[in-house]
Design a protein around this motif. Structure first.
Motif, PDB file in Angstrom:
ATOM      1  N   THR A 188       0.809  -1.219   0.000  1.00 49.53           N
ATOM      2  CA  THR A 188       0.000   0.000   0.000  1.00 49.53           C
ATOM      3  C   THR A 188       0.842   1.270   0.000  1.00 49.53           C
ATOM      4  N   GLY A 189       2.166   1.141  -0.176  1.00 48.35           N
ATOM      5  CA  GLY A 189       3.009   2.334  -0.219  1.00 48.35           C
ATOM      6  C   GLY A 189       3.319   2.884   1.167  1.00 48.35           C
ATOM      7  N   GLY A 190       3.989   4.017   1.191  1.00 50.97           N
ATOM      8  CA  GLY A 190       4.437   4.617   2.450  1.00 50.97           C
ATOM      9  C   GLY A 190       3.394   5.541   3.051  1.00 50.97           C
ATOM     10  N   ALA A 191       3.850   6.435   3.939  1.00 48.22           N
ATOM     11  CA  ALA A 191       2.922   7.325   4.647  1.00 48.22           C
ATOM     12  C   ALA A 191       3.292   8.789   4.432  1.00 48.22           C
ATOM     13  N   SER A 192       2.356   9.525   3.841  1.00 45.04           N
ATOM     14  CA  SER A 192       2.506  10.975   3.713  1.00 45.04           C
ATOM     15  C   SER A 192       1.590  11.630   4.730  1.00 45.04           C
ATOM     16  N   GLY A 193       1.704  12.938   4.864  1.00 50.02           N
ATOM     17  CA  GLY A 193       0.743  13.677   5.679  1.00 50.02           C
ATOM     18  C   GLY A 193       0.920  13.505   7.178  1.00 50.02           C
ATOM     19  N   LEU A 194       2.077  12.989   7.601  1.00 48.65           N
ATOM     20  CA  LEU A 194       2.325  12.882   9.039  1.00 48.65           C
ATOM     21  C   LEU A 194       2.733  14.245   9.583  1.00 48.65           C
ATOM     22  N   TYR A 195       3.408  15.014   8.747  1.00 49.18           N
ATOM     23  CA  TYR A 195       3.950  16.313   9.151  1.00 49.18           C
ATOM     24  C   TYR A 195       3.203  17.446   8.476  1.00 49.18           C
ATOM     25  N   ARG A 196       3.256  18.611   9.094  1.00 54.20           N
ATOM     26  CA  ARG A 196       2.665  19.787   8.475  1.00 54.20           C
ATOM     27  C   ARG A 196       3.356  19.984   7.123  1.00 54.20           C
ATOM     28  N   PRO A 197       2.565  20.031   6.063  1.00 53.86           N
ATOM     29  CA  PRO A 197       3.172  20.072   4.731  1.00 53.86           C
ATOM     30  C   PRO A 197       3.763  21.436   4.377  1.00 53.86           C
ATOM     31  N   SER A 198       4.528  21.464   3.305  1.00 60.19           N
ATOM     32  CA  SER A 198       5.195  22.701   2.881  1.00 60.19           C
ATOM     33  C   SER A 198       4.209  23.799   2.548  1.00 60.19           C
ATOM     34  N   ASN A 199       3.102  23.392   1.918  1.00 62.14           N
ATOM     35  CA  ASN A 199       2.160  24.401   1.439  1.00 62.14           C
ATOM     36  C   ASN A 199       0.965  24.499   2.370  1.00 62.14           C
ATOM     37  N   PRO A 200       0.467  25.698   2.562  1.00 62.56           N
ATOM     38  CA  PRO A 200      -0.625  25.900   3.517  1.00 62.56           C
ATOM     39  C   PRO A 200      -2.007  25.662   2.926  1.00 62.56           C
ATOM     40  N   GLY A 201      -2.992  25.620   3.806  1.00 60.02           N
ATOM     41  CA  GLY A 201      -4.422  25.652   3.490  1.00 60.02           C
ATOM     42  C   GLY A 201      -4.836  24.918   2.241  1.00 60.02           C
ATOM     43  N   ALA A 343      16.006  32.182 -15.344  1.00 60.47           N
ATOM     44  CA  ALA A 343      16.249  32.403 -13.917  1.00 60.47           C
ATOM     45  C   ALA A 343      16.552  31.079 -13.230  1.00 60.47           C
ATOM     46  N   PRO A 344      17.395  31.115 -12.220  1.00 61.10           N
ATOM     47  CA  PRO A 344      17.591  29.899 -11.431  1.00 61.10           C
ATOM     48  C   PRO A 344      16.266  29.526 -10.751  1.00 61.10           C
ATOM     49  N   ILE A 345      16.084  28.226 -10.490  1.00 59.06           N
ATOM     50  CA  ILE A 345      14.849  27.750  -9.870  1.00 59.06           C
ATOM     51  C   ILE A 345      15.103  27.505  -8.383  1.00 59.06           C
ATOM     52  N   GLU A 346      14.273  28.069  -7.557  1.00 62.48           N
ATOM     53  CA  GLU A 346      14.501  27.955  -6.113  1.00 62.48           C
ATOM     54  C   GLU A 346      14.209  26.535  -5.616  1.00 62.48           C
ATOM     55  N   ILE A 347      15.069  26.062  -4.715  1.00 54.70           N
ATOM     56  CA  ILE A 347      14.890  24.725  -4.153  1.00 54.70           C
ATOM     57  C   ILE A 347      14.820  24.797  -2.630  1.00 54.70           C
ATOM     58  N   THR A 348      14.109  23.844  -2.055  1.00 55.16           N
ATOM     59  CA  THR A 348      13.957  23.837  -0.605  1.00 55.16           C
ATOM     60  C   THR A 348      13.571  22.432  -0.149  1.00 55.16           C
ATOM     61  N   GLY A 349      13.692  22.174   1.137  1.00 49.80           N
ATOM     62  CA  GLY A 349      13.311  20.862   1.660  1.00 49.80           C
ATOM     63  C   GLY A 349      11.810  20.769   1.832  1.00 49.80           C
ATOM     64  N   GLY A 350      11.266  19.581   1.592  1.00 42.09           N
ATOM     65  CA  GLY A 350       9.827  19.370   1.773  1.00 42.09           C
ATOM     66  C   GLY A 350       9.536  18.797   3.145  1.00 42.09           C
ATOM     67  N   GLU A 351       8.351  18.237   3.292  1.00 39.46           N
ATOM     68  CA  GLU A 351       7.953  17.655   4.569  1.00 39.46           C
ATOM     69  C   GLU A 351       8.471  16.211   4.662  1.00 39.46           C
ATOM     70  N   PRO A 352       8.756  15.711   5.881  1.00 37.29           N
ATOM     71  CA  PRO A 352       9.260  14.339   6.012  1.00 37.29           C
ATOM     72  C   PRO A 352       8.173  13.273   5.755  1.00 37.29           C
ATOM     73  N   HIS A 353       8.607  12.151   5.210  1.00 40.15           N
ATOM     74  CA  HIS A 353       7.695  11.038   4.926  1.00 40.15           C
ATOM     75  C   HIS A 353       8.300   9.730   5.434  1.00 40.15           C
ATOM     76  N   VAL A 354       7.426   8.766   5.680  1.00 38.37           N
ATOM     77  CA  VAL A 354       7.886   7.415   5.990  1.00 38.37           C
ATOM     78  C   VAL A 354       7.708   6.606   4.717  1.00 38.37           C
ATOM     79  N   VAL A 355       8.795   6.315   4.026  1.00 41.97           N
ATOM     80  CA  VAL A 355       8.666   5.640   2.738  1.00 41.97           C
ATOM     81  C   VAL A 355       9.894   4.776   2.441  1.00 41.97           C
ATOM     82  N   GLY A 356       9.662   3.478   2.387  1.00 41.69           N
ATOM     83  CA  GLY A 356      10.753   2.520   2.238  1.00 41.69           C
ATOM     84  C   GLY A 356      11.337   2.429   0.840  1.00 41.69           C
ATOM     85  N   GLY A 357      10.699   3.042  -0.138  1.00 44.76           N
ATOM     86  CA  GLY A 357      11.249   3.008  -1.487  1.00 44.76           C
ATOM     87  C   GLY A 357      12.379   4.004  -1.673  1.00 44.76           C
ATOM     88  N   HIS A 358      12.371   5.049  -0.870  1.00 41.22           N
ATOM     89  CA  HIS A 358      13.436   6.054  -0.895  1.00 41.22           C
ATOM     90  C   HIS A 358      14.295   5.916   0.350  1.00 41.22           C
TER      91      HIS A 358
END
Ligand SMILES: Cc1cc2nc3c(=O)[nH]c(=O)nc-3n(C[C@H](O)[C@H](O)[C@H](O)COP(=O)(O)OP(=O)(O)OC[C@H]3O[C@@H](n4cnc5c(N)ncnc54)[C@H](O)[C@@H]3O)c2cc1C
Ligand code: SF4
Ligand code: SF4
Lengths: 594, 122
Positions: A188-201, A343-358
């Protein structure tokens, strides 16, 4: 509320029809056409799971000259030594055959003059994967397996310690499904949505990992007492800001370098001690955070100087995997070009996930992908101990598991009717409880509370991924309150019932995760697993797997397991002081390495 | 049915003039394919999304719609208004129409099934 009950019997049950599940169904039917195979999927297999939008590369592949052993060396370096050699070698040995097979099903794989798949990275090939999911799903449909879409599986049926099927409910009609199976595969894949995500609302679900993979398969295993491993090795993508796409496409394909706000190639300039341009995936994220702290952020991928034609190819690649990134990139590119260059593209860290494929987190399995619960196998992102498997590795694990399932002993599923009847009643009551409440808590409120707790006390984005004992203690406290308050969840229709179970499963996974984070008292994988109160790597004490088992009373028992090395020469990545640790691996294991 | 977060034009939007509920198809395509089960048919027989805040932006619904009734627009909280995407899955390729913020329209094609185009130095 009363719900109709639907009963099914099958030889082989597959829970989750994603990358692994679809390929498992085909493999089972091809190898053993006499088997009655049933696949349960919460959405529709055509576009369900991580592959919904498509992907533009297969990130686990052995290029000419590479072997399962060399693949293992690469993975060991990335994980600072904690990896299951047996799982990695068996998976790697299977990769190219799975890629060839899915190619023959219609996946477009561009090739060079010699007919070899185009290389994109060390273990990665380019594909045109916009329709990768429907391609594997249609094969699964044609295999003769029974596919039951729109059933959300909530729990495992366990009799005398053995898994003999599963329970779930129809996400449209609210019917309760009871399955008896001789053998069960969870994917069934890993788990997202455990942490407050990068994007709001309103953009909260624009997260990296599929928001519809809520850790259900992990949670049902945890509740049934399966042993889990390495949850503390979270995966945090370094991504294009605001969009769901990781940076690999641009970094690997266009050769774009990471630059800071001053335009310096910061990996090379300031982080040679971590390996410079060759540092591990987590250190790229770490270095990006450090630039911010040093006052040299934000950071970017440098696209100046890339030919416009190649950029257009990248927009096209993004359309095939992360359409919103194509929108952002194309828009930004177009307007930047007015001023002369991209223009350069801005990069940043996302929210943590529990996922065994990565990452490393998931079920503890043996080389045949048997979990510690008899009768239950696992494959893909739910399996721990073998990171960097991605889509092609999920296929590899699916076929490894299925072959063993076919060979395995035929369990008698008629025993223990009494125990099962009682369990079935209890699960049904648990599943439909939110439907009975009028003035309860809506799922979204509980989800936001969970994400706030995890973000603030368990190393979320706002904490720049670091955490320490005091915070984890509070996280545990709040999570146990949340677990208690679950009883007040309210669902006024079946779709809300699905959202309630999504958050219930996330809470279960989060509790296990925090227990793991608390147990490992060192910092082995910066950002992914970063203890502010134990900032150094401690090989003498912590060169072990951290595992866990949840008991029926809710207590989480921690276990440590030795790292067993196959006979392969490895070079560990440098410690923070720059010293390179060389280690001769001993303990030959029986795994194949053809 | 809009989003609880009050964004009307952003996210997944169905053009009711174009949507024909997929004609005689047993199950409307967008309703079938959404990985989060977010699309449904309203009383007026037109498709809609339950809550845009739950959407992953995967564009599965966008590509599968036979009448190209579905547009994806990034939430204003992420980019400036007005960047939209439409797509159409054909037999061996998908065609895309990307509209930029000032209205410039760009067209793209991506191969989807079958033999990959020969692209040695792509
Ligand atoms: C944004 C993104 C980009 C990626 N890019 C690449 C790439 O370029 N190359 C690459 O090789 N890999 C890539 N990956 C990784 C790859 O997609 C995954 O590793 C792979 O899909 C894992 O397969 P899986 O079967 O374990 O999970 P999935 O494919 O996600 O399948 C899980 C399935 O289980 C179903 N399910 C979940 N819960 C339940 C339940 N309770 N009951 C019933 N069904 C359920 C889901 O709906 C889904 O169909 C990417 C992943 C993401 C998120
Ligand atoms: S973009 Fe994807 S998640 Fe959003 S409504 Fe369409 S199919 Fe569903
Ligand atoms: S796929 Fe298009 S035409 Fe069919 S129901 Fe959805 S919006 Fe309407």
């Amino acid at each position: 509320m009363t719900s109709e009950v639907v009963e099914h019997n099958c030889d082989l049950l597959i829970i989750g029809g994603g990358a692994a599940g679809c390929v498992a169904a085909v493999e089972a039917r091809e190898r053993a056409p006499e088997l009655d195979v049933l696949l349960l999927e919460k959405a529709h297999i055509y576009r369900s799971g991580c592959l919904a939008a498509g992907i533009s590369a297969l990130n686990a592949y052995l290029h000419p000259g590479e072997t399962p052993e060399s693949f293992l060396r690469y993975v060991v370096r990335e994980t600072h030594g904690i990896v299951r050699d047996d799982l990695t070698l068996t998976m790697a040995a299977e990769l190219n055959e799975q890629v060839r097979k899915v190619g023959s099903w219609g996946l477009p794989i561009p090739r060079d003059e010699l007919g070899r798949p185009l290389k994109r990275g060390r273990a990665s090939i380019k594909i045109f994967g916009e329709r990768i999911k429907p391609i594997v799903a249609k094969r699964a449909e044609a295999s003769g397996a029974r596919i039951l879409n729109r059933v959300n599986v909530t729990g495992l049926a366990v009799c005398e310690g053995r898994v003999v099927g599963a329970y779930g409910f129809g996400v449209r009609d609210g019917r309760f499904h009871v399955v008896r199976a001789r053998r069960t595969l969870v994917c069934t894949g890993g788990a997202s949505g455990l942490y407050r995500p990068s994007n709001p609302g309103g953009a909260a679900h624009r997260m990296w990992y599929s928001p519809f993979n809520t850790g259900a398969g992990l949670a049902m295993g945890i509740r049934a007492g399966a042993e889990m491993t390495s949850f503390e090795f979270r995966f945090i993508p370094l991504r294009i800001k605001d969009a769901i796409a990781p940076t690999g496409e641009i970094a690997q394909w266009l050769g774009a370098r990471q630059i800071n706000a001053r335009g310096e190639r910061y990996l090379e300039k300031y982080y040679q001690h971590l390996g410079g341009q060759r540092m591990t995936t987590q250190d790229r994220l770490h270095a990006t955070l450090m630039e911010h702290r040093a006052g040299r952020g934000p950071c970017y991928l440098d696209l100046r100087g890339v030919e416009p034609r190649r950029l257009e190819d990248t927009v096209r690649a993004y359309l095939s995997m992360a359409p919103s990134s194509a929108m952002i990139m194309s828009d930004e590119a177009y307007y930047a070009r007015a001023g002369g260059e991209m223009a350069p593209i801005e990069i940043t860290g996302g929210e943590p996930h529990v996922v065994g494929g990565h990452g490393l987190s998931g079920y503890w399995v043996d080389a045949q992908r048997r979990t510690t619960l008899p009768g239950l196998w696992a494959a893909g992102d739910v399996v721990g101990g073998v990171p960097k498997k991605y889509a092609s590795g999920a296929w590899a694990e699916a076929v490894i598991a299925v072959r063993d399932m076919i060979d395995a002993h035929h369990a008698d599923i008629s025993v223990g009717e009494l125990e099962l009847a009682e369990q079935c009643r209890a699960e049904r009551a648990r599943v439909f409880a939110p439907r009975a409440h009028r003035n309860g808590v809506p799922a979204i409120e509980m989800e936001e509370r969970l994400q706030k707790v995890m973000d603030e006390y368990a190393g979320g984005i706002s904490q720049q991924y670091g955490y320490s004992e005091g915070g984890l203690k509070l996280a545990k406290l709040h999570l146990s309150r949340l677990e208690h308050e679950q009883g007040a969840l309210m669902a006024d229709d079946v779709h809300s019932l699905l959202l309630c179970h999504d958050v219930i499963d996330r809470i279960t996974v989060a509790q296990q995760l925090v227990a793991h984070m608390d147990h490992r008292k060192e910092t082995r994988w910066r950002c992914y697993q970063e203890r502010l109160d134990h900032p150094l790597r401690d090989d003498a004490r912590w060169h072990v797997f951290v595992n866990s088992v949840r008991h029926p009373d809710g207590r989480i028992e921690m276990r440590e397991r030795q790292v067993e090395r196959a006979q392969v020469q490895v070079v560990l990545p440098p410690l923070s002081d720059g010293a390179v640790v060389r280690r001769r691996r001993n303990d030959a294991s029986e795994t194949n390495g053809q | 049915m809009g989003s609880e977060h009050g964004e009307i034009d952003v996210g997944i939007k169905v053009d009711e003039e174009r949507c024909n509920r997929c004609g005689t198809a047993e199950e409307p395509m967008c309703v079938r394919d959404c990985p989060g089960d977010l699309m449904f048919i309203k009383d007026n027989d037109k498709a809609a999304i339950t809550d845009n805040a739950d959407c992953w932006d995967c564009a599965a619904c966008v590509k599968v719609c036979p009448t190209q009734a579905i547009t994806m627009q990034l939430p204003t909280s992420l980019v400036v208004r007005g960047v939209t995407l439409r797509g159409r899955g054909l037999r061996h390729k998908t065609t895309w129409t990307l509209r930029l913020r000032d209205g410039e329209v760009r067209e793209y094609e991506t191969p989807s099934t079958g033999k990959a185009p020969f692209t040695p130095n792509l």
